[in-house]
Design a protein around this motif. Structure first.
Motif, short mmCIF file in Angstrom:
data_model
loop_
_atom_site.label_atom_id
_atom_site.label_comp_id
_atom_site.label_asym_id
_atom_site.label_seq_id
_atom_site.Cartn_x
_atom_site.Cartn_y
_atom_site.Cartn_z
N TRP A 1 0.88 -1.17 0.00
CA TRP A 1 0.00 0.00 0.00
C TRP A 1 0.91 1.22 0.00
N LEU A 2 0.74 2.10 -0.98
CA LEU A 2 1.64 3.23 -1.14
C LEU A 2 0.87 4.55 -1.08
N VAL A 3 1.23 5.41 -0.13
CA VAL A 3 0.68 6.76 -0.07
C VAL A 3 1.76 7.72 -0.55
N LEU A 4 1.45 8.44 -1.63
CA LEU A 4 2.37 9.41 -2.23
C LEU A 4 1.90 10.82 -1.94
N SER A 5 2.82 11.70 -1.60
CA SER A 5 2.47 13.11 -1.52
C SER A 5 2.16 13.63 -2.92
N GLU A 6 1.16 14.48 -3.02
CA GLU A 6 0.83 15.09 -4.31
C GLU A 6 2.02 15.84 -4.89
N LEU A 7 2.89 16.33 -4.04
CA LEU A 7 4.06 17.08 -4.50
C LEU A 7 4.98 16.22 -5.36
N VAL A 8 4.94 14.90 -5.18
CA VAL A 8 5.74 14.01 -6.01
C VAL A 8 5.32 14.13 -7.48
N LEU A 9 4.02 14.37 -7.70
CA LEU A 9 3.51 14.54 -9.07
C LEU A 9 3.83 15.92 -9.62
N LEU A 10 3.82 16.91 -8.74
CA LEU A 10 3.95 18.30 -9.19
C LEU A 10 5.40 18.73 -9.39
N PRO B 1 -9.05 8.55 -2.33
CA PRO B 1 -9.30 7.13 -2.63
C PRO B 1 -8.36 6.61 -3.72
N PRO B 2 -8.10 5.30 -3.73
CA PRO B 2 -7.17 4.72 -4.72
C PRO B 2 -7.55 5.01 -6.17
N ASP B 3 -8.85 4.91 -6.54
CA ASP B 3 -9.22 5.13 -7.93
C ASP B 3 -9.00 6.58 -8.35
N VAL B 4 -9.32 7.50 -7.44
CA VAL B 4 -9.09 8.92 -7.72
C VAL B 4 -7.59 9.21 -7.79
N SER B 5 -6.84 8.59 -6.91
CA SER B 5 -5.39 8.80 -6.87
C SER B 5 -4.74 8.30 -8.16
N LEU B 6 -5.16 7.13 -8.62
CA LEU B 6 -4.59 6.58 -9.86
C LEU B 6 -4.93 7.49 -11.04
N HIS C 1 -2.30 -4.30 -10.57
CA HIS C 1 -2.66 -4.65 -9.19
C HIS C 1 -1.45 -5.08 -8.36
N ARG C 2 -0.29 -4.46 -8.63
CA ARG C 2 0.89 -4.78 -7.85
C ARG C 2 1.02 -3.93 -6.60
N PHE C 3 0.26 -2.85 -6.52
CA PHE C 3 0.21 -2.07 -5.29
C PHE C 3 -1.06 -1.22 -5.31
N ILE C 4 -1.45 -0.74 -4.13
CA ILE C 4 -2.62 0.14 -4.01
C ILE C 4 -2.11 1.56 -3.77
N PRO C 5 -2.41 2.50 -4.69
CA PRO C 5 -1.91 3.87 -4.54
C PRO C 5 -2.93 4.80 -3.89
N GLN C 6 -2.43 5.74 -3.12
CA GLN C 6 -3.24 6.86 -2.65
C GLN C 6 -2.39 8.12 -2.72
N ILE C 7 -3.04 9.23 -3.05
CA ILE C 7 -2.36 10.52 -3.08
C ILE C 7 -2.80 11.35 -1.89
N LEU C 8 -1.85 11.90 -1.16
CA LEU C 8 -2.16 12.82 -0.07
C LEU C 8 -2.07 14.24 -0.64
N PRO C 9 -3.18 15.00 -0.66
CA PRO C 9 -3.15 16.35 -1.23
C PRO C 9 -2.09 17.23 -0.59
N GLY D 1 -7.58 16.32 -8.89
CA GLY D 1 -8.14 15.28 -8.05
C GLY D 1 -9.60 15.54 -7.74
N ARG D 2 -9.96 16.79 -7.51
CA ARG D 2 -11.35 17.10 -7.19
C ARG D 2 -12.24 16.85 -8.40
#
Length: 298
Positions: A163-172, A261-266, A195-203, A288-289
């Protein structure tokens, strides 16, 4: 009982070390329990060393040499095993390399960069050059190769569930040029869709949150207590105190609750890749919104 699996001493330095430990222990007529007595280490730990799954700490090597009367052999060879394990990696990360091979689950927080096993070569090189600008090309190539070897964590069906939580800043943050960033983020999406990991983005504008700190990873095992690993730019620490690990685990649960949520994050990662591909700076949280409200639209 199933037949005992003996280590292949010819495979590598850690395997030779582990096989020698088992040979000397059995030659002395000792069980693992007897060898572990007075060492402040458990039987599973010693068993993992014999199977070349973990590295022998110096304090335990001294204890083993004393009990087995091996004249300092295991303490002297500790450095050889460390070097073999650390090839291309920072010394402080060696124990984590061993642990992740045997973990059932991995829960990771990545505030600054895409995690190593998901990184493509240009991304790896950019990070290494930023942290270690004086490294020779040979040293950089060794580190690139070592990091690429860890891609199995997101490719092997027998790898830990992650399970991986990424900061949104990683994308920006455009660590590479636009085309390379697009390729890197598209790779993350591709791996996630398998399906090798579950992603979530922290705004990025979430405010205070439990992990306002460096990279953190929680590892759980089938036959051992969970561990937490925390890493800064030039150091890392494995935390095994049960109370502290429990606090980290509960904090990680709160972090996941605060993330999208994972689907929104992906979808956010995918849209960020497309923005880079089109020469645009990713739109960030607005994206994301929009994805959350209209998941089928761009």
């Amino acid at each position: 009982m199933p037949p005992r699996k003996d280590p292949d001493a010819s495979a590598n330095v850690p395997s030779f070390y582990g096989a020698e430990l088992r040979y000397r222990r059995e030659l002395a007529g000792l069980t693992l329990e007897q060898l572990a007595e007075g060492s402040f280490r458990g039987v599973p730990f010693l068993s993992q060393i014999e199977r070349a799954e973990r590295r022998m700490p110096v304090d335990l090597a001294r204890h083993v040499d004393k009990v087995l009367k091996t004249d300092g052999f295991f303490e002297r060879r500790c450095e050889d095993v460390r070097k073999a394990r650390a090839r291309g990696h920072a010394d402080y990360y060696v124990e984590v390399l061993e642990l992740e091979e045997h973990a059932l689950d991995v829960e990771e927080w990545a505030p600054d960069f895409i995690p190593g096993p998901l990184q493509l070569e240009p991304y790896i090189r950019a990070i290494i050059r930023a942290a270690l600008p004086s490294e020779t090309e040979e040293q950089v190539a060794l580190k690139v190769s070592a990091r690429q070897e860890r891609a199995w964590l997101f490719a092997d069906p027998k790898s830990p569930e992650t399970w991986l939580v990424l900061s949104e800043l990683v994308l920006l943050r455009p660590i590479l040029d636009a085309d390379q960033m697009a390729e890197q983020l598209a790779h993350v999406v591709e791996v996630a869709r398998h399906h090798r990991f579950i992603p979530q983005i922290l705004p990025w504008d979430i405010g205070a949150h439990p992990f306002a700190m460096g990279t953190t990873r929680l590892l759980t095992f089938a036959d051992a207590p969970p561990l937490m690993y925390s890493e800064g730019m030039y150091s890392g620490q494995v935390i095994d105190d049960p109370g502290c690990v429990r606090q980290y685990a509960k904090a990680y649960d709160r972090l996941r609750a605060a993330a999208l949520p994972p689907d929104v994050s992906l979808k956010m990662i995918e849209n960020a890749a497309e923005d880079y591909r089109n020469g645009k700076q990713p739109r960030g949280l607005e994206q994301g919104r929009v994805a959350q409200e209209q998941p089928q639209q761009r």
